[in-house]
Design a protein around this motif. Sequence first.
Motif, PDB file in Angstrom:
ATOM      1  N   GLU A 118     -55.372 -77.214 -74.068  1.00 44.49           N
ATOM      2  CA  GLU A 118     -54.979 -75.856 -73.699  1.00 44.49           C
ATOM      3  C   GLU A 118     -53.587 -75.566 -74.241  1.00 44.49           C
ATOM      4  O   GLU A 118     -52.775 -76.472 -74.318  1.00 44.49           O
ATOM      5  CB  GLU A 118     -55.014 -75.704 -72.184  1.00 44.49           C
ATOM      6  N   PRO A 119     -53.319 -74.308 -74.637  1.00 45.34           N
ATOM      7  CA  PRO A 119     -54.212 -73.154 -74.509  1.00 45.34           C
ATOM      8  C   PRO A 119     -55.133 -72.971 -75.714  1.00 45.34           C
ATOM      9  O   PRO A 119     -55.853 -71.984 -75.784  1.00 45.34           O
ATOM     10  CB  PRO A 119     -53.224 -71.991 -74.455  1.00 45.34           C
ATOM     11  N   THR A 122     -59.007 -72.653 -74.997  1.00 47.22           N
ATOM     12  CA  THR A 122     -59.409 -71.330 -74.507  1.00 47.22           C
ATOM     13  C   THR A 122     -59.390 -70.294 -75.630  1.00 47.22           C
ATOM     14  O   THR A 122     -60.331 -69.510 -75.782  1.00 47.22           O
ATOM     15  CB  THR A 122     -58.471 -70.874 -73.366  1.00 47.22           C
ATOM     16  N   ASN A 123     -58.345 -70.333 -76.435  1.00 40.23           N
ATOM     17  CA  ASN A 123     -58.258 -69.408 -77.572  1.00 40.23           C
ATOM     18  C   ASN A 123     -59.434 -69.570 -78.516  1.00 40.23           C
ATOM     19  O   ASN A 123     -60.039 -68.595 -78.950  1.00 40.23           O
ATOM     20  CB  ASN A 123     -56.965 -69.664 -78.360  1.00 40.23           C
ATOM     21  N   LEU A 125     -62.395 -70.837 -77.981  1.00 40.37           N
ATOM     22  CA  LEU A 125     -63.661 -70.407 -77.388  1.00 40.37           C
ATOM     23  C   LEU A 125     -63.768 -68.892 -77.331  1.00 40.37           C
ATOM     24  O   LEU A 125     -64.841 -68.335 -77.555  1.00 40.37           O
ATOM     25  CB  LEU A 125     -63.825 -71.012 -75.988  1.00 40.37           C
ATOM     26  N   SER A 126     -62.659 -68.238 -77.060  1.00 37.64           N
ATOM     27  CA  SER A 126     -62.753 -66.775 -76.961  1.00 37.64           C
ATOM     28  C   SER A 126     -62.912 -66.166 -78.349  1.00 37.64           C
ATOM     29  O   SER A 126     -63.625 -65.175 -78.524  1.00 37.64           O
ATOM     30  CB  SER A 126     -61.554 -66.211 -76.207  1.00 37.64           C
TER      31      SER A 126
END
Lengths: 196, 196
Positions: A118-119, A122-123, A125-126
Amino acid sequence: MARIKAVGTGSKKDTITKKAAALFRKKGFASTSMRELADNIGVEAASLYNHIGSKNELLQTICFTIANAFTIQLEKVAGTTASNISKLESLIRFHIQMMLRSYDEVFVANHEWKQLQEPFLTNFLSQRKNYENALVGIVQDGIKKNELKKLDPYVVVLTLLSAVRGLEFWQRHKKNLDATKLENDMVNHLIKGLIK
Amino acid sequence: MARIKAVGTGSKKDTITKKAAALFRKKGFASTSMRELADNIGVEAASLYNHIGSKNELLQTICFTIANAFTIQLEKVAGTTASNISKLESLIRFHIQMMLRSYDEVFVANHEWKQLQEPFLTNFLSQRKNYENALVGIVQDGIKKNELKKLDPYVVVLTLLSAVRGLEFWQRHKKNLDATKLENDMVNHLIKGLIK
DNA sequence: GTACAAAACTAACACTTATTAGTTTTTTTG
DNA sequence: CAAAAAAACTAATAAGTGTTAGTTTTGTAC
């Protein structure tokens, strides 16, 4: 001893990243040690840190370079007035070419993103989710305009993305197939079967 | 403290293997420690060794259980007098069902087989190669008998196998799709598009 | 050739890894 | 309840991890 070679216009960091991609693909990110990477380059592990920040940074560079390439191409294609079917075909061809041109990197982005911290996780995946959603949008529009069979758009996108991913296997049959025939046969299978 | 539960007819080894498959899928084999596995079961790491031989043995069990399931099904289908197209459809449906029924295990067999040690690695690859070759044979025969479009048989098999593999992604959209529709839409896309 | 910067080296750190040995607790069997 | 077996525990080992500090070597510019 032996200095790290900066090939062509690339920096030494690029040389390390390239070799890292090859090893991460072959053995997996977690199973590749910095000593092994260094060995492969012909240098001590500690020396790598004159050029890179960390092992994880290498993975981040690889994953986001690939993700950005796909995002940029998507924006380029989505902005045209072409039919949805030809948008899809064009994107599939881009996937195939990326796979053939940057095999190691694409493979690593596809398989080792889980090891991102992280992060970045998350980045990543989005960004991928956005990409998928855009594809689903194209398929939906294609169905509405009667260009495509009435199938679930998610299933279609999932099938398309997975099929091109399968080009990983192609490396094993490389000798027996030329790239153009491969690309055309796959597009034929996936698209012509899709056209109403 | 807390004993390892042997659920249903399965042994305690089965309980451990099942949990291992779930973790290996989520985090990767190399990134899953025995301590983490033990924690997840509610026991000390050393206690696992009363039931299993080694971490690698867990991976072997998972990979070959899945590989054998596919091999057995292939032999069952290949031995019938059905048309090639319905042999393919039947095998695709089996892949889809395996994916839905034994998600973690299939995923691990697909992604973590690289971490197998010799001679298991070689065995696994040759078993997979045999499977692929048998599929290619079915497609070739189908083309010869005019059941299928004239595409490169390797590309067709590669596309089919990769597409069903993509059901991994399906887990994310599970809520929005029922399994039967998924199976039919995917088969429709892959097969109907394949029929001449 | 001397100064400066780049990039290599060695050595060590703090931590995690799978696995073993030996011991104690728990369950099963008679 | 006593004996035997199963399965948990604690503690330790040897090896490997990414990374840092400090030092020496190498290449470049005047």
